[in-house]
Scaffold this motif. Structure first.
Motif, PDB file in Angstrom:
ATOM      1  N   GLU A  75       0.853  -1.183   0.000  1.00 56.30           N
ATOM      2  CA  GLU A  75       0.000   0.000   0.000  1.00 56.30           C
ATOM      3  C   GLU A  75       0.890   1.234   0.000  1.00 56.30           C
ATOM      4  O   GLU A  75       2.015   1.199   0.476  1.00 56.30           O
ATOM      5  CB  GLU A  75      -0.965   0.012   1.193  1.00 56.30           C
ATOM      6  CG  GLU A  75      -0.387   0.455   2.512  1.00 56.30           C
ATOM      7  CD  GLU A  75       0.501  -0.582   3.163  1.00 56.30           C
ATOM      8  OE1 GLU A  75       1.393  -0.164   3.916  1.00 56.30           O
ATOM      9  OE2 GLU A  75       0.326  -1.780   2.917  1.00 56.30           O
ATOM     10  N   TYR A  95       0.393   5.842  -0.364  1.00 51.15           N
ATOM     11  CA  TYR A  95      -0.583   6.920  -0.304  1.00 51.15           C
ATOM     12  C   TYR A  95      -0.398   7.815  -1.524  1.00 51.15           C
ATOM     13  O   TYR A  95       0.704   8.081  -1.965  1.00 51.15           O
ATOM     14  CB  TYR A  95      -0.508   7.721   0.998  1.00 51.15           C
ATOM     15  CG  TYR A  95       0.846   8.250   1.352  1.00 51.15           C
ATOM     16  CD1 TYR A  95       1.201   9.544   1.037  1.00 51.15           C
ATOM     17  CD2 TYR A  95       1.776   7.449   2.010  1.00 51.15           C
ATOM     18  CE1 TYR A  95       2.447  10.030   1.358  1.00 51.15           C
ATOM     19  CE2 TYR A  95       3.024   7.926   2.338  1.00 51.15           C
ATOM     20  CZ  TYR A  95       3.356   9.212   2.011  1.00 51.15           C
ATOM     21  OH  TYR A  95       4.590   9.703   2.324  1.00 51.15           O
ATOM     22  N   TYR A 122      -5.080   6.057   0.680  1.00 48.25           N
ATOM     23  CA  TYR A 122      -4.203   4.895   0.658  1.00 48.25           C
ATOM     24  C   TYR A 122      -4.618   3.987  -0.486  1.00 48.25           C
ATOM     25  O   TYR A 122      -5.798   3.649  -0.618  1.00 48.25           O
ATOM     26  CB  TYR A 122      -4.254   4.144   1.985  1.00 48.25           C
ATOM     27  CG  TYR A 122      -3.499   4.867   3.057  1.00 48.25           C
ATOM     28  CD1 TYR A 122      -2.127   4.722   3.183  1.00 48.25           C
ATOM     29  CD2 TYR A 122      -4.152   5.736   3.921  1.00 48.25           C
ATOM     30  CE1 TYR A 122      -1.418   5.409   4.145  1.00 48.25           C
ATOM     31  CE2 TYR A 122      -3.449   6.425   4.892  1.00 48.25           C
ATOM     32  CZ  TYR A 122      -2.092   6.257   4.991  1.00 48.25           C
ATOM     33  OH  TYR A 122      -1.386   6.935   5.932  1.00 48.25           O
ATOM     34  N   TYR A 170      -4.214   0.389  -1.916  1.00 42.09           N
ATOM     35  CA  TYR A 170      -3.805  -0.998  -1.719  1.00 42.09           C
ATOM     36  C   TYR A 170      -3.775  -1.646  -3.098  1.00 42.09           C
ATOM     37  O   TYR A 170      -4.719  -1.513  -3.869  1.00 42.09           O
ATOM     38  CB  TYR A 170      -4.814  -1.740  -0.835  1.00 42.09           C
ATOM     39  CG  TYR A 170      -4.755  -1.338   0.610  1.00 42.09           C
ATOM     40  CD1 TYR A 170      -4.015  -2.068   1.516  1.00 42.09           C
ATOM     41  CD2 TYR A 170      -5.439  -0.224   1.075  1.00 42.09           C
ATOM     42  CE1 TYR A 170      -3.959  -1.717   2.854  1.00 42.09           C
ATOM     43  CE2 TYR A 170      -5.387   0.150   2.405  1.00 42.09           C
ATOM     44  CZ  TYR A 170      -4.645  -0.606   3.283  1.00 42.09           C
ATOM     45  OH  TYR A 170      -4.587  -0.242   4.593  1.00 42.09           O
ATOM     46  N   ARG A 221      -5.519   3.732   6.815  1.00 43.30           N
ATOM     47  CA  ARG A 221      -4.670   2.546   6.672  1.00 43.30           C
ATOM     48  C   ARG A 221      -4.728   1.784   7.990  1.00 43.30           C
ATOM     49  O   ARG A 221      -4.063   2.143   8.957  1.00 43.30           O
ATOM     50  CB  ARG A 221      -3.244   2.974   6.370  1.00 43.30           C
ATOM     51  CG  ARG A 221      -2.262   1.854   6.285  1.00 43.30           C
ATOM     52  CD  ARG A 221      -0.889   2.425   6.067  1.00 43.30           C
ATOM     53  NE  ARG A 221       0.119   1.448   6.359  1.00 43.30           N
ATOM     54  CZ  ARG A 221       1.388   1.723   6.519  1.00 43.30           C
ATOM     55  NH1 ARG A 221       1.804   2.964   6.422  1.00 43.30           N
ATOM     56  NH2 ARG A 221       2.235   0.789   6.777  1.00 43.30           N
ATOM     57  N   SER A 225       4.200  -4.138   7.182  1.00 41.85           N
ATOM     58  CA  SER A 225       3.000  -3.447   7.656  1.00 41.85           C
ATOM     59  C   SER A 225       2.259  -4.332   8.659  1.00 41.85           C
ATOM     60  O   SER A 225       1.923  -5.483   8.375  1.00 41.85           O
ATOM     61  CB  SER A 225       2.086  -3.124   6.482  1.00 41.85           C
ATOM     62  OG  SER A 225       0.825  -2.712   6.941  1.00 41.85           O
ATOM     63  N   ASN A 257      -1.465  -5.185   7.384  1.00 38.21           N
ATOM     64  CA  ASN A 257      -1.554  -6.236   6.370  1.00 38.21           C
ATOM     65  C   ASN A 257      -1.322  -7.608   6.986  1.00 38.21           C
ATOM     66  O   ASN A 257      -2.010  -8.581   6.666  1.00 38.21           O
ATOM     67  CB  ASN A 257      -0.534  -5.993   5.257  1.00 38.21           C
ATOM     68  CG  ASN A 257      -0.827  -4.738   4.485  1.00 38.21           C
ATOM     69  OD1 ASN A 257      -1.934  -4.217   4.504  1.00 38.21           O
ATOM     70  ND2 ASN A 257       0.172  -4.224   3.799  1.00 38.21           N
TER      71      ASN A 257
END
Length: 172
Positions: free
Chosen positions: A81, A83, A92, A94, A112, A139, A142
Motif C-alpha cells: 500500500e 498513499y 491509501y 492498496y 490505513r 505493515s 496487512n
C-alpha cells in the motif's frame, strides 16, 4: 441470448454507435458533452443525458462480461500500500500483483488499518482464487489481516503463507 445483447436490444440506436460511445467515454478523458459534440459531428444526434444513461446501464454489464474472459492470475501475490493524492485528498492505495506482474486488484481507502487491508483481501479473493503465498512489507495491518483470514478459513482449505520483505514497494 446473453444479458448484454438483451440490454442493447431495446435501445433506439445501433449497437456499434452505443459501443463506440461507451469505449470513448471509458477509455479517454472525455466529458459527456464532449462526446455529444463528437457524435453530432458524425451525424448522430445524441444528448449527453442519453449517453449518461448508457454508461450507468451498460458499464456494469460490460464489466461483468469482461471479467469472465479475464486471464487467470497466479497463486503467489505481492501486496503493498502507498498513499496518493486524489482530488486534493490523500488516500491509501492498496494494490496486489501476481508473480508475472499482472494486477490482481486495487482499493482506495481513507485510512490505513487492519479493516481496510482485510476489505482489500476479501475483494481480491472474491474476484480471484485464494493465493498460496502473499508477500507483504512489514505493515502490521496487512499482517494482521492475513492472520485473520487464516484463522477464519475452512480447515479443508490450505492456509495462506505469509512472507515479509522490507523493500517490497520497489517490486509492486
Amino acid at each position: 441470448m446473453s444479458i448484454i445483447s438483451q440490454a442493447f436490444k431495446r435501445l433506439h440506436y445501433p449497437t456499434d454507435v452505443i459501443a463506440q460511445c461507451l469505449r470513448w467515454y471509458l477509455n479517454y478523458a472525455l466529458s459527456l458533452r464532449d462526446l455529444e459534440e463528437i457524435m453530432q459531428e458524425r451525424g448522430a444526434d445524441l444528448d449527453h443525458s442519453t449517453l449518461h444513461r448508457w454508461v450507468i446501464r451498460l458499464t456494469p454489464l460490460l464489466d461483468q462480461a469482461f471479467k469472465k474472459h479475464k486471464k487467470a492470475v497466479g497463486t503467489h501475490w505481492r501486496m503493498d500500500e502507498t498513499y496518493i493524492k486524489v482530488k486534493g485528498q490523500w488516500k491509501y492505495l492498496y494494490r496486489a500483483v501476481d508473480s508475472q506482474g499482472q494486477t490482481i486488484d486495487f482499493l482506495l481507502t481513507a485510512k490505513r488499518y487492519t479493516r481496510a487491508a482485510l476489505r482489500f483481501f476479501h475483494q481480491a479473493i472474491r474476484h480471484n482464487e485464494l493465493p498460496n503465498t502473499v508477500t507483504i512489507d512489514h505493515s502490521v495491518a496487512n499482517h494482521a489481516a492475513l492472520r485473520h483470514l487464516n484463522r477464519n478459513t475452512d480447515s479443508t482449505i490450505s492456509l495462506i503463507k505469509i512472507r515479509q520483505n522490507k523493500y517490497l514497494n520497489n517490486r509492486v
